[in-house]
Scaffold this active site. Structure first.
Site, PDB file in Angstrom:
ATOM      1  N   ASP A  15       0.981  -1.116   0.011  1.00 27.44           N
ATOM      2  CA  ASP A  15       0.103  -0.082   0.032  1.00 27.44           C
ATOM      3  C   ASP A  15       0.979   1.215   0.055  1.00 27.44           C
ATOM      4  OD1 ASP A  15      -2.041   2.126   0.692  1.00 27.44           O
ATOM      5  OD2 ASP A  15      -3.369   0.684   1.185  1.00 27.44           O
TER       6      ASP A  15
ATOM      7  N   SER B 132      -7.370   3.991  -1.266  1.00 31.01           N
ATOM      8  CA  SER B 132      -6.896   2.660  -1.161  1.00 31.01           C
ATOM      9  C   SER B 132      -8.348   1.875  -1.370  1.00 31.01           C
ATOM     10  CB  SER B 132      -6.549   2.339   0.034  1.00 31.01           C
ATOM     11  OG  SER B 132      -5.224   2.945   0.161  1.00 31.01           O
TER      12      SER B 132
ATOM     13  N   ASP C  84       2.349   2.821   3.091  1.00 30.73           N
ATOM     14  CA  ASP C  84       1.398   4.044   3.134  1.00 30.73           C
ATOM     15  C   ASP C  84       1.335   4.911   4.279  1.00 30.73           C
ATOM     16  OD1 ASP C  84      -0.955   5.342   1.548  1.00 30.73           O
ATOM     17  OD2 ASP C  84      -1.990   4.583   3.596  1.00 30.73           O
TER      18      ASP C  84
ATOM     19  N   HIS D 289       2.168   8.924   4.534  1.00 28.09           N
ATOM     20  CA  HIS D 289       1.100   9.837   4.918  1.00 28.09           C
ATOM     21  C   HIS D 289       2.004  10.737   5.914  1.00 28.09           C
ATOM     22  CE1 HIS D 289      -2.426   9.138   2.939  1.00 28.09           C
ATOM     23  NE2 HIS D 289      -2.284   7.845   3.307  1.00 28.09           N
TER      24      HIS D 289
ATOM     25  N   ASP E 100      -1.301  -0.153  -4.570  1.00 27.85           N
ATOM     26  CA  ASP E 100      -2.570   0.435  -4.978  1.00 27.85           C
ATOM     27  C   ASP E 100      -2.474   1.884  -5.656  1.00 27.85           C
ATOM     28  OD1 ASP E 100      -1.736   1.191  -2.496  1.00 27.85           O
ATOM     29  OD2 ASP E 100      -3.657   0.911  -1.570  1.00 27.85           O
TER      30      ASP E 100
HETATM   31 ZN    ZN Z   1      -3.290   6.126   2.244  1.00 25.51          ZN
END
Ligand code: ZN
Length: 373
Positions: free
Chosen positions: A56, A97, A271, A275, A313
């Protein structure tokens, strides 16, 4: 490993030519190309098992950063073919996502936030659900809650990703063989007072809450809910073998079915590092994901007919690697997702079907065709 040098050379020289043929003739000729390919590569077994690994938020530069931090080559560098996929959703140039997970699970682009439903909120069918309906074993492994967007898209059908308690009930509607991740509260501490773990046990699942209990299971249906919510991240103390060990256990159990299997494994927290603009987290989670990739590639070496596809993704953080005078700097351009294309790495049976520039939706469509679903 000697194989990593010889197999790609043999397959890439022969199958690489076929990848070009497929690009010319298009996906509609996949079946005939598959037959032609089978004639040329006599040793290539038809696809029986698919292992789909999704990092991710893992764009090309996240992989690159992990490579630069690691003295040895990454497992992902053993990939026999590489392609690119476009991640945009039906509504946004920059996906979330849920929409990208739904695209990668069902072959349909949808709106940001959607889980397993199309732009009109109509129910879609995922490659995992198709595989389960055909008698293949199926599994999902993640480091976030198992009801979180990416794994949820393979089994859930709700108009919004936040409806995680409803997504948990969807795990009882598909005959999934095994799932491993966090999210115990979504099954057991619910607003409706139901205890879905009791329902899972009634359906024959072995419900376990610790890695040790999971390790003791040898076969059968498994629901491993290893944290109330997400598991910790690697920097926060997650066992650095959690994802690779869970992957190996899933492969042990799913491969007992002679019909084959479909398994999706998510490296969920790359991911989160993006972030947070936290490069140490990105690298630690990407290296953890790479250990699961190693398990998958090794399994494919031992089991002809296994296809492994590794992708993301979307990219998170807009990461770049500018030179800073003393070496490389890790520079994020955003705390959000970006619209960058992401790499697709493939290995094993018919890995050459995943080259060129693809839509994210092409990936599950080709997987379903290769499995004859
Ligand atoms: Zn995210």
């Amino acid at each position: 490993m000697k194989k990593k040098n010889t197999i790609p050379l043999i397959i890439s020289s022969v199958a690489g030519a076929f990848a070009a043929v497929w690009i010319i003739f298009g996906l509609s000729n996949l079946n005939s190309a598959k037959r032609e390919n089978a004639e040329v590569i006599e040793t290539q077994a038809p696809v029986k098992n698919i292992i789909f690994l999704i990092g991710d938020g893992m764009g090309l530069v996240q992989v690159n950063a992990a490579m630069l931090s690691h003295a040895e080559p990454l497992a992902i560098e053993r990939a026999q073919f590489v392609g690119l996929q476009k991640t945009y959703s039906a509504t946004n140039k920059v996906t979330d996502s849920a929409a990208s997970g739904t695209a990668l699970a069902t072959g349909t682009k949808t709106y940001n936030g959607a889980i397993g439903v199309g732009p009109d909120t109509a129910r879609l069918t995922s490659v995992l659900e198709k595989a389960a309906a055909k008698g293949l074993s199926t599994g999902l492994v993640a480091t976030y809650r198992i009801t979180h967007a990416t794994p949820a898209a393979f089994i859930g059908h709700v108009p919004h990703r936040d409806m995680e308690e409803q997504i948990a009930t969807d795990f009882l509607k598909t005959d999934i063989t095994l799932f491993i991740g966090g999210g115990r509260n979504q099954f057991e501490q619910r607003r409706d007072g139901q205890n879905l773990s009791d329902s899972l046990k009634a359906k024959g699942y072995q419900v376990v809450y610790t890695p040790e209990a999971l390790d003791s299971i040898e076969s059968g249906k498994v629901a491993a809910l290893l944290a109330d919510s997400h598991l910790p991240d690697i920097l926060g103390g997650r066992d650095s073998l959690y994802l690779s060990t869970s992957t190996a256990k899933a492969l042990d159990i799913l491969s007992q079915n002679d019909n084959g299997f479909f398994l999706m494994i998510e490296g969920s927290m790359i991911d989160g590092g993006g972030h947070d603009n936290n490069i140490d987290k990105v690298i630690a989670e990407a290296l953890d994901f790479d250990r699961a990739v190693a398990e998958a590639f090794d399994f494919a070496d031992r089991h002809p007919g296994t296809l492994v596809v590794v992708t993301a993704d979307h990219e998170t953080g807009g990461l770049t690697l500018p030179e800073n005078g003393n070496g490389v700097e890790y520079l994020f351009s955003t705390g959000n997702h970006t619209g960058s294309m992401v790499p697709v790495y493939s290995y094993g049976a018919y890995a050459g079907c995943f080259t060129g520039i693809m839509e994210n939706t092409d990936i599950p469509t080709r997987m379903a065709e290769l499995l004859g679903l």
